[in-house]
Design an enzyme around this catalytic site. Structure first.
Site: not given
Length: 236
Positions: A7-9, A12, A180, A182-183, A74-75
């Protein structure tokens, strides 16, 4: 032991560290998590047609280029009446990747006439751990700063894939500013006790991070991955 998260986040990494600390106790201190972004690795093209395939694709990509164990996930959102869409296209449902507001508004418009009882949905997350066994030469090349062989040095690999889900329904109007994607329109079936007692059920975007992480699809998937991570560390 160093493990790379595909990831680049950087946020996470924080989430995974917290889960490992809760589940592994002192054993978590033996793990150093780093992101693919911090190693200047690009994002691979996600060509899979399922969450599991894309999670594996990302983890393999990182493991092959570093010679290190890699975690990836992946989600996305699955809406039953839409035939399980938007699914793997959740982040770019309106055409542009990451345009949360456009994605959300398009989905609401598409199911505007659907009765409340039929607006069932669920978030799904696939998480995986890829453990490569590489030649000493290739691993040494990477750690010295040279380019890692794109798989030619991969002699063996162990892969673990798990899935977590958070069921719920799609509400008609956005509520809440946390989270973030669809929350703001997703109402989880699992609710904090205080919300149930007050009779005011919360969307994912109205929950605190702690409340959401306790029931989230990603949290469930990552916790299901812990036994494989434990085995990896204990048998280092």
């Amino acid at each position: 032991m160093k493990i790379v998260v595909a990831t680049h986040n950087e946020g996470k990494l924080v989430e995974i560290r917290e889960i490992l600390a809760d589940e592994l106790g002192d054993l978590a201190n033996k793990i150093e998590l780093v992101s693919a972004g911090s190693l200047n690795l690009p994002d691979p093209v996600e060509t899979g047609v399922t969450f599991q395939e894309n999670a594996l694709l990302k983890a393999r990509f990182v493991a092959q280029r570093t010679g290190l164990p890699a975690i990836a996930d992946d989600s996305g959102l699955i809406v039953d009446v839409m035939g399980n869409a938007p699914g793997i296209l959740s982040a770019r449902w309106a055409g542009k990747h990451g345009d949360d507001e456009a994605n959300l508004n398009l989905l609401l418009a598409q199911i505007e006439d659907i009765p409340d009882d039929d607006r069932t949905a669920r978030f799904r997350c696939a998480a995986c751990l890829v453990e490569p066994i590489t030649s000493e030469e290739d691993t040494a090349d990477y750690r010295s700063g040279d380019d890692f062989d794109d798989g030619d040095g991969m002699e063996d690999v162990r892969e673990t894939v798990v899935v977590g889900e958070m069921p719920g329904t799609i509400v008609r109007h956005p509520h809440g500013t946390n989270g973030f994607g669809y929350d703001p329109i997703f109402l989880p079936d699992d609710q904090p006790l205080s919300a149930v007692q007050n009779g005011e059920l919360l969307t994912s975007a109205e929950m605190t991070p702690e409340q959401k992480n306790a029931i989230s699809h990603r949290g469930k998937a990552l916790r299901a991955l812990v036994p494989a991570i434990r085995d990896l560390v204990e048998n280092e």
